[in-house]
Design an enzyme around this catalytic site. Structure first.
Site, PDB file in Angstrom:
ATOM      1  N   GLU A 190      67.121   2.777 -15.427  1.00  0.00           N
ATOM      2  CA  GLU A 190      66.529   1.477 -15.126  1.00  0.00           C
ATOM      3  C   GLU A 190      65.052   1.611 -14.771  1.00  0.00           C
ATOM      4  OE1 GLU A 190      69.429   0.743 -11.828  1.00  0.00           O
ATOM      5  OE2 GLU A 190      67.638   0.132 -10.763  1.00  0.00           O
TER       6      GLU A 190
ATOM      7  N   CYS B 181      57.669   0.559 -12.625  1.00  0.00           N
ATOM      8  CA  CYS B 181      58.302   1.615 -11.838  1.00  0.00           C
ATOM      9  C   CYS B 181      59.318   2.298 -12.745  1.00  0.00           C
ATOM     10  CB  CYS B 181      58.990   0.991 -10.615  1.00  0.00           C
ATOM     11  SG  CYS B 181      59.972   2.160  -9.680  1.00  0.00           S
TER      12      CYS B 181
ATOM     13  N   CYS C 204      70.577  11.116  -9.465  1.00  0.00           N
ATOM     14  CA  CYS C 204      69.742  11.890  -8.536  1.00  0.00           C
ATOM     15  C   CYS C 204      70.651  12.778  -7.699  1.00  0.00           C
ATOM     16  CB  CYS C 204      68.950  10.936  -7.629  1.00  0.00           C
ATOM     17  SG  CYS C 204      67.754  11.780  -6.573  1.00  0.00           S
TER      18      CYS C 204
ATOM     19  N   CYS D 178      69.854  10.983  -0.502  1.00  0.00           N
ATOM     20  CA  CYS D 178      69.345  10.170   0.617  1.00  0.00           C
ATOM     21  C   CYS D 178      70.368   9.085   0.959  1.00  0.00           C
ATOM     22  CB  CYS D 178      68.000   9.534   0.251  1.00  0.00           C
ATOM     23  SG  CYS D 178      66.742  10.765  -0.093  1.00  0.00           S
TER      24      CYS D 178
ATOM     25  N   CYS E  31      70.110   5.280  -0.289  1.00  0.00           N
ATOM     26  CA  CYS E  31      69.674   5.044  -1.664  1.00  0.00           C
ATOM     27  C   CYS E  31      70.860   4.966  -2.625  1.00  0.00           C
ATOM     28  CB  CYS E  31      68.727   6.161  -2.082  1.00  0.00           C
ATOM     29  SG  CYS E  31      68.088   5.952  -3.744  1.00  0.00           S
TER      30      CYS E  31
ATOM     31  N   GLY F  88      65.811   9.103  -9.398  1.00  0.00           N
ATOM     32  CA  GLY F  88      65.519  10.518  -9.628  1.00  0.00           C
ATOM     33  C   GLY F  88      64.411  11.036  -8.741  1.00  0.00           C
ATOM     34  N   GLU F  89      64.331  12.361  -8.686  1.00  0.00           N
ATOM     35  CA  GLU F  89      63.288  13.015  -7.888  1.00  0.00           C
ATOM     36  C   GLU F  89      62.307  13.678  -8.865  1.00  0.00           C
ATOM     37  OE1 GLU F  89      61.981  13.249  -4.866  1.00  0.00           O
ATOM     38  OE2 GLU F  89      60.669  14.759  -5.744  1.00  0.00           O
TER      39      GLU F  89
ATOM     40  N   SER G 234      56.180   9.561  -6.379  1.00  0.00           N
ATOM     41  CA  SER G 234      56.819   9.549  -5.067  1.00  0.00           C
ATOM     42  C   SER G 234      57.841  10.678  -4.963  1.00  0.00           C
ATOM     43  CB  SER G 234      57.512   8.193  -4.888  1.00  0.00           C
ATOM     44  OG  SER G 234      58.166   8.134  -3.653  1.00  0.00           O
TER      45      SER G 234
ATOM     46  N   SER H 157      58.110  10.155   0.765  1.00  0.00           N
ATOM     47  CA  SER H 157      59.136   9.339   1.419  1.00  0.00           C
ATOM     48  C   SER H 157      59.466   9.986   2.751  1.00  0.00           C
ATOM     49  CB  SER H 157      60.386   9.267   0.535  1.00  0.00           C
ATOM     50  OG  SER H 157      60.047   8.660  -0.678  1.00  0.00           O
ATOM     51  N   LEU H 158      58.896   9.448   3.788  1.00  0.00           N
ATOM     52  CA  LEU H 158      58.990  10.090   5.107  1.00  0.00           C
ATOM     53  C   LEU H 158      60.222   9.590   5.872  1.00  0.00           C
ATOM     54  CD1 LEU H 158      57.453  12.029   6.992  1.00  0.00           C
ATOM     55  CD2 LEU H 158      56.176  10.055   7.843  1.00  0.00           C
ATOM     56  N   HIS H 159      60.239   8.307   6.158  1.00  0.00           N
ATOM     57  CA  HIS H 159      61.392   7.595   6.723  1.00  0.00           C
ATOM     58  C   HIS H 159      61.839   8.000   8.128  1.00  0.00           C
ATOM     59  CE1 HIS H 159      61.454   5.941   2.808  1.00  0.00           C
ATOM     60  NE2 HIS H 159      62.180   6.866   2.224  1.00  0.00           N
TER      61      HIS H 159
ATOM     62  N   ASN I 243      66.357  -1.897   1.928  1.00  0.00           N
ATOM     63  CA  ASN I 243      67.129  -2.804   1.094  1.00  0.00           C
ATOM     64  C   ASN I 243      68.594  -2.382   1.240  1.00  0.00           C
ATOM     65  OD1 ASN I 243      67.934  -4.543  -0.932  1.00  0.00           O
ATOM     66  ND2 ASN I 243      66.284  -3.953  -2.303  1.00  0.00           N
TER      67      ASN I 243
ATOM     68  N   CYS J 100      66.492   0.767  -5.735  1.00  0.00           N
ATOM     69  CA  CYS J 100      66.658   1.833  -6.722  1.00  0.00           C
ATOM     70  C   CYS J 100      68.111   2.051  -7.089  1.00  0.00           C
ATOM     71  CB  CYS J 100      66.177   3.158  -6.150  1.00  0.00           C
ATOM     72  SG  CYS J 100      64.477   3.149  -5.689  1.00  0.00           S
TER      73      CYS J 100
HETATM   74  N1  SAH Z   1      62.932  10.558  -5.243  1.00  0.00           N
HETATM   75  C1  SAH Z   1      61.659   9.964  -5.000  1.00  0.00           C
HETATM   76  C2  SAH Z   1      61.418   8.692  -5.785  1.00  0.00           C
HETATM   77  C3  SAH Z   1      62.505   7.677  -5.891  1.00  0.00           C
HETATM   78  S1  SAH Z   1      62.939   6.699  -4.499  1.00  0.00           S
HETATM   79  C4  SAH Z   1      61.462   9.731  -3.524  1.00  0.00           C
HETATM   80  O1  SAH Z   1      62.367  10.009  -2.755  1.00  0.00           O
HETATM   81  O2  SAH Z   1      60.378   9.333  -3.125  1.00  0.00           O
HETATM   82  C5  SAH Z   1      61.587   5.579  -4.268  1.00  0.00           C
HETATM   83  C6  SAH Z   1      61.425   5.113  -2.829  1.00  0.00           C
HETATM   84  O3  SAH Z   1      62.398   4.112  -2.485  1.00  0.00           O
HETATM   85  C7  SAH Z   1      61.611   6.220  -1.816  1.00  0.00           C
HETATM   86  O4  SAH Z   1      60.670   6.091  -0.785  1.00  0.00           O
HETATM   87  C8  SAH Z   1      63.007   5.952  -1.313  1.00  0.00           C
HETATM   88  O5  SAH Z   1      63.240   6.587  -0.112  1.00  0.00           O
HETATM   89  C9  SAH Z   1      63.035   4.440  -1.269  1.00  0.00           C
HETATM   90  N2  SAH Z   1      64.356   3.832  -1.229  1.00  0.00           N
HETATM   91  C10 SAH Z   1      65.471   4.200  -1.870  1.00  0.00           C
HETATM   92  N3  SAH Z   1      66.493   3.367  -1.574  1.00  0.00           N
HETATM   93  C11 SAH Z   1      65.993   2.456  -0.743  1.00  0.00           C
HETATM   94  C12 SAH Z   1      66.559   1.312  -0.086  1.00  0.00           C
HETATM   95  N4  SAH Z   1      67.844   0.992  -0.234  1.00  0.00           N
HETATM   96  N5  SAH Z   1      65.747   0.583   0.697  1.00  0.00           N
HETATM   97  C13 SAH Z   1      64.431   0.906   0.836  1.00  0.00           C
HETATM   98  N6  SAH Z   1      63.857   1.950   0.249  1.00  0.00           N
HETATM   99  C14 SAH Z   1      64.629   2.722  -0.525  1.00  0.00           C
END
Ligand code: SAH
Length: 349
Positions: A96, A109, A116, A120, A123, A163-164, A195, A218-220, A294, A337
């Site tokens: 997608e 995007c 993946c 995480c 995700c 994907g990463e 990213s 992607s720190l979080h 999300n 995603c």
């Molecule tokens: N693997 C890469 C790129 C794909 S994810 C990465 O981890 O950066 C793209 C971004 O969306 C990342 O920051 C990821 O952590 C975030 N993401 C994934 N699912 C999400 C969700 N349900 N709500 C908010 N952000 C989300």
């Protein structure tokens, strides 16, 4: 010709394509013509390449594979016009991609892998596991197909779909070279963001390529302990190592790092989290993108409430940190995603 020898023509750089033409006994200028058909005119087959001799097209058909994506589904947001595309690859796998319209231009995007393996917790892309890497051509094809379908030029590309990208590093680099090539779509490196969940050795390797693309991390979470709960990759690389890699990226490229921070209610949105984030961000030249998480139905994470989000942002701002709250595009169309692909796979099985 054995299967291994068949090359994916759209993943070849212009220089490689010139070599291939030579091997096929063709003139070098044919490479330029072919390349233009593939990467500027976005041809879906040799059939469209009206100024090429039939004999050349036959040789190419025998020698190379030519990837094209089949659109399976398009969803359009009634809120902001965002479009989400589900494409079928030649082997039947689905990917997608999302098209967003901003004031400064259209942004796409793209996905970098089928599924993946990073796991995480919040995700949807990772729930069904990892299938395979995408070829450079299959990453380009997402942009090409969307350009054709919308009839509008794409000016920004973010590798933030399923994907990463750092787990598909070599193909990512070829993709970036072709995408930014002046003989191709010629998208400015500065308009591309990659990213990553934080694969430190690959972040350092990317720094050494000295590209002008933006690296988003992607720190979080602000402590190793909290990050490990959300992101399994944090068991491999510590925050210290990550921050060093970010500083290194800036040192080598002069490009400001973006931190993505998805706010999860009660998990990473407290005052202490904001203070810790300020400490992490201060020494670096960075920009923080706050993303209200999300929620996906498979997990019980909830979005932070509006006041918590604003308080978090204000605290960062007061401390001189550059911060924005990411606009939530396409919330009504499975915006997060991997949700569209997953819902489609589920319906089929
Ligand atoms: N693997 C890469 C790129 C794909 S994810 C990465 O981890 O950066 C793209 C971004 O969306 C990342 O920051 C990821 O952590 C975030 N993401 C994934 N699912 C999400 C969700 N349900 N709500 C908010 N952000 C989300």
């Amino acid at each position: 010709m054995t299967q291994e020898n068949i090359q994916d023509i759209k993943s070849l750089t212009l220089a490689q394509l010139k070599e291939q033409m030579q091997e096929l006994g063709e003139k070098a200028f044919r490479a330029k013509q072919l390349y233009e058909w593939m990467h500027v005119k976005l041809a879906r087959s040799y059939g469209e390449m009206s100024n090429l001799p039939k004999s050349l097209k036959e040789k190419c058909t025998e020698t190379f594979t030519y990837t094209v994506l089949e659109p399976v589904k398009v969803q359009e947001s009634r809120i902001d016009g965002t479009k989400k595309f589900l494409f079928r690859l030649a082997d039947g796998n689905l990917v997608e991609s999302v098209w967003m319209r901003y004031k400064h231009g259209n942004s796409v995007c793209i996905s970098s892998q089928v599924g993946c393996k990073m796991g995480c917790r919040f995700c949807a892309s990772t729930l069904d596991g990892w299938e395979r890497n995408l070829l450079p051509s299959e990453m380009l094809d997402q942009i090409y197909a969307i350009t054709r379908l919308t009839g509008e030029r794409v000016s920004n590309v973010v590798v933030m779909g399923t994907g990463e990208p750092m787990d598909n590093y070599d193909n990512l680099l070829i993709f970036l070279r072709i995408l930014t090539d002046e003989n191709g779509l010629n998208i400015s490196q500065r308009n591309i963001t990659v990213s990553t969940c934080g694969i430190v050795p690959k972040m350092r390797k990317l720094a050494e390529e000295k590209l002008q693309i933006t690296l988003a991390l992607s720190l979080h979470a602000t402590t190793d302990e909290k990050r490990r709960k959300l992101m399994p990759i944090a068991n491999q690389y510590s925050l210290d190592e990550l921050m060093e890699a970010c500083a290194y990226y800036f040192e080598k490229t002069g490009r400001r790092i973006t931190f993505e921070y998805s706010l999860v209610g009660g998990v990473n949105d407290t005052k202490e989290d904001a203070s810790e984030l300020i400490e992490l961000a201060k020494p670096l030249c960075c920009h923080i993108n706050l993303i209200p998480v999300n929620p996906i139905k498979e997990r019980d994470y909830v979005q932070s409430d509006k006041t918590a989000i604003l308080a978090f942002k204000n605290k960062l701002e007061k401390n001189g940190i550059n911060v924005t709250i990411r606009r939530e595009m396409g919330r009504d169309i499975d915006g997060a995603c991997g949700q569209l692909r997953r819902s489609h796979i589920k319906k089929q099985s």
